[in-house]
Motif scaffolding. Sequence first.
Motif, PDB file in Angstrom:
ATOM      1  N   TYR A  59      -6.721 -19.988  -6.681  1.00  0.00           N
ATOM      2  CA  TYR A  59      -7.263 -20.117  -5.336  1.00  0.00           C
ATOM      3  C   TYR A  59      -7.317 -18.733  -4.692  1.00  0.00           C
ATOM      4  N   TYR A  60      -8.467 -18.344  -4.152  1.00  0.00           N
ATOM      5  CA  TYR A  60      -8.673 -17.001  -3.600  1.00  0.00           C
ATOM      6  C   TYR A  60      -8.796 -17.018  -2.077  1.00  0.00           C
ATOM      7  N   ILE A  61      -8.171 -16.015  -1.449  1.00  0.00           N
ATOM      8  CA  ILE A  61      -8.287 -15.805  -0.004  1.00  0.00           C
ATOM      9  C   ILE A  61      -8.550 -14.326   0.239  1.00  0.00           C
ATOM     10  N   LEU A  62      -9.472 -14.030   1.146  1.00  0.00           N
ATOM     11  CA  LEU A  62      -9.802 -12.646   1.511  1.00  0.00           C
ATOM     12  C   LEU A  62      -9.554 -12.460   2.998  1.00  0.00           C
ATOM     13  N   MET A  63      -8.926 -11.340   3.356  1.00  0.00           N
ATOM     14  CA  MET A  63      -8.697 -11.007   4.761  1.00  0.00           C
ATOM     15  C   MET A  63      -9.016  -9.536   4.991  1.00  0.00           C
ATOM     16  N   ASN A  64      -9.595  -9.247   6.140  1.00  0.00           N
ATOM     17  CA  ASN A  64      -9.757  -7.877   6.613  1.00  0.00           C
ATOM     18  C   ASN A  64      -8.992  -7.783   7.920  1.00  0.00           C
ATOM     19  N   ILE A  65      -8.033  -6.868   7.962  1.00  0.00           N
ATOM     20  CA  ILE A  65      -7.144  -6.790   9.117  1.00  0.00           C
ATOM     21  C   ILE A  65      -6.983  -5.359   9.600  1.00  0.00           C
ATOM     22  N   HIS A  66      -6.385  -5.242  10.777  1.00  0.00           N
ATOM     23  CA  HIS A  66      -6.057  -3.953  11.386  1.00  0.00           C
ATOM     24  C   HIS A  66      -4.595  -4.050  11.806  1.00  0.00           C
ATOM     25  N   ILE A  67      -3.716  -3.227  11.208  1.00  0.00           N
ATOM     26  CA  ILE A  67      -2.277  -3.346  11.460  1.00  0.00           C
ATOM     27  C   ILE A  67      -1.594  -2.016  11.127  1.00  0.00           C
ATOM     28  N   GLU A  68      -0.363  -1.865  11.591  1.00  0.00           N
ATOM     29  CA  GLU A  68       0.428  -0.664  11.325  1.00  0.00           C
ATOM     30  C   GLU A  68       0.778  -0.583   9.835  1.00  0.00           C
ATOM     31  N   PRO A  69       0.769   0.631   9.248  1.00  0.00           N
ATOM     32  CA  PRO A  69       1.130   0.788   7.836  1.00  0.00           C
ATOM     33  C   PRO A  69       2.538   0.286   7.499  1.00  0.00           C
ATOM     34  N   VAL A  70       3.470   0.401   8.426  1.00  0.00           N
ATOM     35  CA  VAL A  70       4.839  -0.085   8.188  1.00  0.00           C
ATOM     36  C   VAL A  70       4.834  -1.592   7.961  1.00  0.00           C
ATOM     37  N   LYS A  71       4.021  -2.299   8.707  1.00  0.00           N
ATOM     38  CA  LYS A  71       3.941  -3.753   8.587  1.00  0.00           C
ATOM     39  C   LYS A  71       3.241  -4.173   7.299  1.00  0.00           C
ATOM     40  N   ILE A  72       2.345  -3.334   6.804  1.00  0.00           N
ATOM     41  CA  ILE A  72       1.692  -3.625   5.521  1.00  0.00           C
ATOM     42  C   ILE A  72       2.725  -3.588   4.403  1.00  0.00           C
ATOM     43  N   SER A  73       3.663  -2.670   4.488  1.00  0.00           N
ATOM     44  CA  SER A  73       4.741  -2.614   3.490  1.00  0.00           C
ATOM     45  C   SER A  73       5.538  -3.917   3.500  1.00  0.00           C
ATOM     46  N   GLU A  74       5.829  -4.439   4.676  1.00  0.00           N
ATOM     47  CA  GLU A  74       6.531  -5.719   4.792  1.00  0.00           C
ATOM     48  C   GLU A  74       5.698  -6.848   4.205  1.00  0.00           C
ATOM     49  N   LEU A  75       4.403  -6.835   4.490  1.00  0.00           N
ATOM     50  CA  LEU A  75       3.509  -7.870   3.984  1.00  0.00           C
ATOM     51  C   LEU A  75       3.444  -7.829   2.453  1.00  0.00           C
ATOM     52  N   LYS A  76       3.391  -6.637   1.879  1.00  0.00           N
ATOM     53  CA  LYS A  76       3.390  -6.500   0.414  1.00  0.00           C
ATOM     54  C   LYS A  76       4.641  -7.124  -0.191  1.00  0.00           C
ATOM     55  N   GLU A  77       5.767  -6.888   0.459  1.00  0.00           N
ATOM     56  CA  GLU A  77       7.031  -7.435  -0.028  1.00  0.00           C
ATOM     57  C   GLU A  77       7.034  -8.963   0.072  1.00  0.00           C
ATOM     58  N   ILE A  78       6.543  -9.493   1.174  1.00  0.00           N
ATOM     59  CA  ILE A  78       6.478 -10.941   1.353  1.00  0.00           C
ATOM     60  C   ILE A  78       5.571 -11.573   0.291  1.00  0.00           C
ATOM     61  N   LEU A  79       4.432 -10.954   0.037  1.00  0.00           N
ATOM     62  CA  LEU A  79       3.504 -11.465  -0.984  1.00  0.00           C
ATOM     63  C   LEU A  79       4.129 -11.405  -2.374  1.00  0.00           C
ATOM     64  N   PHE A  80       4.837 -10.314  -2.654  1.00  0.00           N
ATOM     65  CA  PHE A  80       5.438 -10.115  -3.980  1.00  0.00           C
ATOM     66  C   PHE A  80       6.473 -11.199  -4.283  1.00  0.00           C
TER      67      PHE A  80
END
Length: 114
Positions: A59-80
Motif C-alpha cells: 500500500y503506497y502513500i505520498l506526502m509533500n510537507i513543510h517542516i523543521e529538519p529536526v522533526k523530520i529526523s523524528e519522523l524517520k525514526e517513527i517510520l523505521f
Amino acid sequence: MRHYEIVIIIHPDQTSEQIMHIIKHYKTFIMQNHGIIYRLEDWGRRQLAYPIKKLHKAYYILMNIHIEPVKISELKEILFFNEVVLRSMIITVKEKIVVPSVILKLKNDKMDKR
C-alpha cells in the motif's frame, strides 16, 4: 523549515480502516510540530518492483510537507520502528508541490474509463 516529499510503503495486510488510522497518525504528528501538508495522496495497493519480505504488493502513500529538519529526523525514526511500514523514503525538494502526481492522474484516468 524545508520542503520534503515522503513515500511510505505499508504492508498489504492492513485494512482500509487501519490505513486511514496510519495516515491520520502521521498527519497529526506533522500538524502538532507546526508542519504543513501540501499534498497527500493515497495511491492504494500496488505491485512492488521487487519482493520485500516475500511480498509482491503493498500500500503506497505520498506526502509533500513543510517542516523543521529536526522533526523530520523524528519522523524517520517513527517510520523505521513501525512494523507495518515496509519502506519509507524522505527526500528534500526545492519548493512545495501541490499538483497531483502522475500516478494519481493515471489512477483517476482508469477510474473515469470504467
